[in-house]
Write a protein that holds these residues in place. Structure first.
Motif, short mmCIF file in Angstrom:
data_model
loop_
_atom_site.label_atom_id
_atom_site.label_comp_id
_atom_site.label_asym_id
_atom_site.label_seq_id
_atom_site.Cartn_x
_atom_site.Cartn_y
_atom_site.Cartn_z
N LYS A 1 68.25 58.41 17.19
CA LYS A 1 68.86 58.18 18.51
C LYS A 1 69.33 56.75 18.67
CE LYS A 1 67.44 62.23 20.08
NZ LYS A 1 67.45 63.11 21.20
N GLY A 2 69.36 56.02 17.58
CA GLY A 2 69.88 54.66 17.64
C GLY A 2 68.87 53.60 18.06
N VAL A 3 67.59 53.97 18.09
CA VAL A 3 66.56 52.98 18.43
C VAL A 3 65.69 52.73 17.20
CG1 VAL A 3 64.51 52.51 19.83
CG2 VAL A 3 66.50 53.63 20.85
N HIS A 4 65.56 51.46 16.83
CA HIS A 4 64.81 51.13 15.63
C HIS A 4 63.39 50.69 15.97
CE1 HIS A 4 68.25 51.29 12.82
NE2 HIS A 4 68.92 51.08 13.93
N THR A 5 62.54 50.67 14.93
CA THR A 5 61.16 50.25 15.12
C THR A 5 61.07 48.86 15.74
OG1 THR A 5 60.20 51.67 13.43
CG2 THR A 5 59.09 49.60 13.81
N LYS B 1 54.25 56.37 24.92
CA LYS B 1 54.87 57.59 25.45
C LYS B 1 56.08 57.23 26.30
CE LYS B 1 51.92 60.72 27.26
NZ LYS B 1 50.59 61.29 27.70
N GLU B 2 55.92 56.22 27.13
CA GLU B 2 57.04 55.81 27.98
C GLU B 2 58.20 55.32 27.13
OE1 GLU B 2 54.63 54.09 31.80
OE2 GLU B 2 56.59 53.18 31.34
N ASN C 1 66.82 56.16 28.38
CA ASN C 1 67.30 54.82 28.75
C ASN C 1 67.21 53.87 27.56
OD1 ASN C 1 67.98 52.48 30.11
ND2 ASN C 1 66.05 52.35 31.25
N PRO C 2 67.87 54.20 26.45
CA PRO C 2 67.70 53.40 25.23
C PRO C 2 68.14 51.95 25.40
CG PRO C 2 69.49 55.00 24.96
CD PRO C 2 68.82 55.32 26.25
N HIS D 1 66.94 48.20 23.53
CA HIS D 1 67.76 47.29 22.73
C HIS D 1 67.73 45.88 23.27
CE1 HIS D 1 69.95 51.14 21.50
NE2 HIS D 1 69.31 50.71 20.44
N THR D 2 67.50 45.73 24.58
CA THR D 2 67.50 44.39 25.16
C THR D 2 66.10 43.81 25.32
OG1 THR D 2 67.51 45.37 27.36
CG2 THR D 2 69.64 44.71 26.44
N ALA D 3 65.09 44.60 24.93
CA ALA D 3 63.70 44.11 25.05
C ALA D 3 63.45 42.99 24.04
CB ALA D 3 62.73 45.25 24.81
N PRO D 4 62.49 42.07 24.32
CA PRO D 4 61.62 42.03 25.48
C PRO D 4 62.27 41.31 26.67
CG PRO D 4 60.98 40.28 24.01
CD PRO D 4 62.15 40.98 23.36
N HIS D 5 61.82 41.64 27.86
CA HIS D 5 62.37 41.01 29.06
C HIS D 5 61.38 40.09 29.75
CE1 HIS D 5 64.13 45.09 28.51
NE2 HIS D 5 65.24 44.42 28.62
#
Lengths: 133, 484, 433
Positions: B386-390, B438-439, B447-448, B452-456
């Motif tokens: 889904k386009g989200v990496h570790t 889980k979240e 809400n990927p 991608h912008t984490a951490p905030h």
């Protein structure tokens, strides 16, 4: 995507043959995308003799370091100083401004052992299908 | 925040951060000017500014005392606070390593007992406390293997076998000892591929290094067969003992057939990690390697302890005899636990890891769906699709006030996430980690962008490590002021 | 009694076992062959915190610690003043319970402190770049020698005979491990033309200053690197390695704000020319910016290290002495240029006062006449072991017995921690031997 006039190695280097048994060498798009942002290049100095299939330098990204193999045998005529100063060019324009070295080929027949762009396109497509676990 | 300056920014000529006594002896002429330093450019700050500066820096840091720190392979267990009290005792901190042995019998006694305890815990015959970190201990183990074969007159043993899941220090240590590397593959269960091992184990192999449990957090049930195979071919079996927390107080490396194992006191034995060190990496060996141990060893005779150089020692690998300040803490830890306490450690460590495994496996791909030991390895490949990496998952965990697990190791697992909770975490902490994970899994779907912008919520956001590598800025510079 | 460090209760454990789907913790260990699963351990019975402290205090009290004894022993481990600020800073658990700063966003404390450390090391040594530290001075020297072999593509190293003998032993172990070779050489003699480096100590093992420029020349004449093993406190007074042309400078940073701790942990200081940056072992911290343009710090050039380069890494080092490096940084910041210079001068003058008075004693002489810093070698009228015994009876730890190198030789060290009274007492007892 991969230029038709170029020849390719299984290690993802390309060579663009020029007249008078010369050729420009660089890294293929697959290599740069696997490596990520490139931060440093260690290239052989002009005058260095290189042998087909043997290590001639190193490319470093933030998270990996890889050997660069000579696609053909010969002598290094010049290296691309611009790409040394701006390694990111290999990511941005791997087949153009991101070229690495220009060689004088000692055995031009070695080009026949390399893949043409059609074969290489297939090679890369097969790699991308493999399931890493 | 007040960390946006560096020492030179708060430095001013004439300030000082401590008081020093005046000279109480007559002065002697200084050596000729050409030998002397003309300029010394170091920051000058008052104690007040110094303390405020470093206090502000400390608040930017996350330690085990801050929260959950589940770095796989690192065993970030809680450090009992009495460690610090003990290390600060004058009798521990204020003794010189070269003092006459009669004057440091307490220290030598501590080292002698620790040697014995570590040998007992690992089921080996002797221990050397000299190596100052795990990698140093690995290096030592390989040197022992080299010396052992040379002593037997066997010059053909030029290769060390490593598994494909080995920690980076393993091949690096092999190269430092002038050996070649051979690789043993893992099978689909995460165990050693026996057929592959049979094909690569021969009389040119000096030793097999096999971490147990493996870096996948799995115990290889065929360990006894493996050790038999290696020994039949005249090789040695060595362990990277970094994962001892998995079976501390239950299983002895010696009984599994190992000839040498290096331990990490700053992992299994709860000494603090210090932001990257100090550590201590003792090596425990069977009798057949005892003569080769690094110099010096502590021995005891008629109630008196002494340093001794083993008969065929590989030599010195440190200026003195190891990180005594770390040994004191590990010694105290073992004395506080006893045999039953050690067992309690591994039982709870393994329970915690398996609990996490069960609770997380509906959400993250589990490459080896079997009982794990003290750590569990997940793969982020579902999320990658889904386009989200570790790395994004790790950075998002920081927003929850949690330290991420180890990422992208071991190399044989795609988008690896290696989680080691340790025994010092409560179910309540594990449950909040599970909730966060889980979240995050939900955010991958819904809400990927936020991943991608984490951490905030951290003191700095994602850092440009490409820029750091392309244009290394590794120090500030202060220029010319005369010397005071 | 339940353990304070295992927070799970029996109720927690029952719930967790149920969720996992096993009946007992025992079942989680089923992969382990039955016959090795229930090992027996002969260990002393566990102690509570109260009993533990008592036990450790008793052990500690059996040591002649230097809060009660005066010390004139050096030779690689030094008693220097540690300002209370140092212990206070490294005692903050955000620093000491953190690990390697892999997640930079929550490790800016450690990372920025390491950037400061690398900077002050470069300022002190005059070198261009520094790493974040190694195990101790001896292994730093050994790794420097290996690095020289890699940089120069040569397989031999030369070590001066006046380098600390244990440092020489450690260098030998590391060099021979790689199947390289090592030779020792007198500094006024010749060195092999195929050597990758010349390793010298400045001041040398006996405390005296070598003719260092000649050493640098000797190395560079054959295209080899000059590796200088230095005393960090001495650098406040004497020409630093960056100035005299060293290619790599190493030291033990224990002297900078760290207790002797019976020999460890120490701190391997390692700095070199920028052109060798990519072959330098150890962690390096670099300054960069985050996505908002805010300054921040990361570990950088990690492709040199073992977890990326694996068998092609210069070194296998992973864990280092980060907390000791932090202590050294706080120490140097607390003293500043004025304070460090003052400490160095105190050492210098006190050592010379001691040396002068001892030289006047019947039967004693100084072995060397070259300039020295805080250590010097004397020749004694009787065996140094007898002198040490006499000193010990009077509450003094004497110098190192070096009679296997110099007849009846003793290596003495005097620092700012030695009072005039202690020095006078030392001289008195020496005079009576």
């Amino acid at each position: 995507m991969n230029p038709k006039e170029y020849k390719y190695t299984v290690e993802h280097e390309w060579i663009c043959p020029e007249s008078k048994n010369k050729g420009k060498v660089g890294l293929a798009d697959y290599a740069q995308s696997q490596l990520g942002d490139i931060v440093f290049l260690d290239l052989p100095a002009p005058g260095t003799q290189v042998k087909q299939g043997k290590k001639m330098g190193e490319v470093e990204s933030v998270k990996a370091v890889s050997d660069i193999f000579a696609p053909v045998s010969g002598q290094v005529l010049e290296l691309n100083q611009t790409v040394i100063d701006e390694p990111g060019l290999v990511n941005k324009d791997p087949y153009g401004a991101g070229w690495l070295v220009r060689l004088e080929l000692s055995k031009p027949s070695e080009l026949d052992a390399l893949m043409d762009s059609e074969k290489y396109d297939k090679f890369v497509a097969e790699l991308s299908e493999e399931e890493p676990e | 925040m007040s960390h946006h300056y560096l020492l030179p920014d708060i430095s001013q000529p004439g300030k000082i951060g401590c008081s020093l006594p005046a000279l109480d002896v007559p002065t002697t002429e200084l050596p000729p000017g050409e030998l002397l330093r003309q300029e010394l450019e170091l920051p000058e700050v008052s104690e007040v500014e110094l303390i405020r500066y470093f206090t502000a820096l400390s608040k930017l840091n996350y330690g085990v005392d801050t929260g959950f720190y589940p770095l796989g392979s690192c065993t970030m267990k809680y450090n009992p606070k009495w460690h610090e009290d003990i290390a600060r005792l004058a009798g521990c901190a204020s003794i010189h390593p070269l003092q006459p042995e009669e004057s440091v019998q307490g220290a030598l006694q501590l080292m002698f007992e620790l040697q014995e305890y570590l040998a007992e815990i690992t089921g080996m015959d002797l221990a050397s406390l000299v190596p100052m970190a795990g990698a140093h201990g690995e290096f030592t183990g390989l040197l022992l293997a080299k010396a052992y074969h040379q002593d037997r007159g066997d010059k053909a043993r030029k290769r060390i076998l490593l598994t494909d899941s080995s920690h980076g220090t393993n091949p690096a240590s092999v190269a430092m000892c002038g050996f070649e590397i051979g690789v043993v593959a893992s099978d689909s269960e995460g165990n050693v591929d026996m057929k592959n091992l049979e094909s690569v184990m021969n009389e040119q192999v000096a030793a097999l290094t096999l971490t147990m449990p493996t870096t996948l957090g799995l115990f290889d049930p065929r360990i006894l067969e493996i050790s038999q195979l290696v020994h039949e071919k005249g090789g040695l079996l060595g362990a990277d003992g970094a994962n001892l927390n998995a079976f501390l107080g239950q299983v002895k490396f010696g009984e599994l057939g190992y000839d040498y194992v290096q331990l990490n006191l700053h992992k299994t034995f709860s000494t603090p990690h210090g932001g990257g060190g100090p550590g201590s990496g003792p090596v425990c060996v069977k009798e057949n390697l005892a003569d080769f141990l690094p110099s010096p060893l502590v021995t005891k005779h008629n109630g008196t302890c002494k340093f001794l150089s083993p008969a065929k020692s590989i030599g010195r690998i440190a200026n003195f005899h190891g990180n005594f300040g770390v040994m004191c803490k590990a010694y105290a830890y073992i004395r506080s636990l006893g045999a039953a306490g050690l067992k309690e450690v591994s039982e709870n460590a393994v329970l915690n890891a398996n609990y996490l495994k069960e609770k997380l496996k509906p959400y993250y791909h589990l490459p080896y769906d079997r009982t794990c030991m003290h750590e569990v390895v997940f793969s982020g490949r579902r999320q990658k699709a889904k386009g989200v990496h570790t790395v994004d998952i790790a950075k998002r965990l920081l927003d929850y006030g949690l330290h991420p697990p180890t990422v992208y190791f071991p190399l044989i697992v795609d988008e690896a996430l290696m989680i080691e909770p340790t025994e010092t975490e409560s179910k309540q902490t594990l449950d909040s980690f599970i909730e966060a994970m889980k979240e995050i899994a939900r955010d991958v779907e819904e809400n990927p962008g936020i991943l991608h912008t984490a951490p905030h919520n951290t003191p700095v956001k994602r850092l440009d490590d490409v820029r750091a590598a392309r244009n290394p800025d590794l120090r500030w510079e202060m220029r010319s002021q005369g010397v005071g | 009694m339940p353990s304070p460090y295992v927070p799970n209760t029996d109720a927690d454990r029952s719930t967790m076992l149920r969720e996992i789907g096993v009946g007992s913790i025992e079942e989680l260990f089923q992969d382990i062959p039955e016959k090795v699963r229930h090992a027996q351990f002969k260990l002393p019975r566990p102690l509570s915190e109260l009993e533990l402290k008592r036990e450790l205090s008793q052990l500690a009290s059996r040591n002649a610690s230097l809060d009660k004894y005066a010390c004139f022993l050096g030779a690689g481990s030094y008693r220097h003043f540690i300002p209370s600020t140092v212990e206070h800073v490294i005692g903050r658990s955000e620093f000491y319970t953190a690990y390697t700063p892999y997640q930079a966003e929550v490790s800016q404390g450690t990372l920025q402190a390491m950037y400061e450390y690398q900077s002050v090391v470069c300022q002190l040594t005059g070198m261009e770049v520094s790493n974040a530290g190694m195990y101790d001075g001896s292994t730093a020297a050994a790794e420097a020698a290996i690095m020289a072999c890699i940089v120069k593509k040569r397989g031999k190293v030369t070590v001066s005979t006046t380098v600390n003998p244990t440092y020489r032993d450690v260098i030998r172990t590391y060099i021979q491990a790689r199947n390289f070779s090592i030779e020792t050489a007198e500094l006024n003699g010749s060195i092999s033309s195929d050597s990758a480096c010349l390793v010298v100590q400045q001041p040398n093992f006996f405390g005296h200053l070598e003719e260092i420029e000649a050493c640098v020349q000797k190395a560079h004449d054959i295209g080899a690197l000059l590796i200088a093993i230095v005393d960090p406190i001495s650098l406040a007074m004497f020409t630093p390695p960056g100035r005299y042309g060293a290619d790599i400078a190493v030291a033990d940073g224990q002297a900078l704000g760290n207790p002797m701790s019976f020999g460890g942990p120490g701190l391997g200081i390692f700095a070199c020319r920028r052109e060798y940056l990519r072959q330098m072992p150890g962690r390096i911290v670099g300054r960069t910016v985050d996505v908002d343009g805010k300054p921040g710090y990361v570990m950088t050039l990690v492709t040199r290290e073992q977890y990326i380069r694996r068998e092609r890494a210069t070194s296998n080092i992973c864990t280092n002495e980060a907390l000791m490096a932090l202590a050294a940084t706080v120490y140097l910041a607390a003293l500043g240029r004025r304070g460090l210079r003052h400490v160095a001068e105190l050492c210098y003058h006190k050592a010379h006062y001691a040396a002068e008075r001892i030289a006047k004693l019947k039967g004693y002489s100084l072995v060397f006449s070259k300039p020295f810093f805080k250590e010097f070698a004397i020749r004694c009228p009787v065996a140094p072991s007898r002198i040490s015994q006499a000193l010990f009876k009077d509450g003094i730890i004497g110098g190192l017995d070096i009679s296997h190198i110099i007849d009846n030789g003793m290596l003495l060290c005097v620092t700012e921690m030695n009072t005039r009274q202690e020095i006078d007492k030392l001289v008195e007892i020496l005079g009576a031997c």
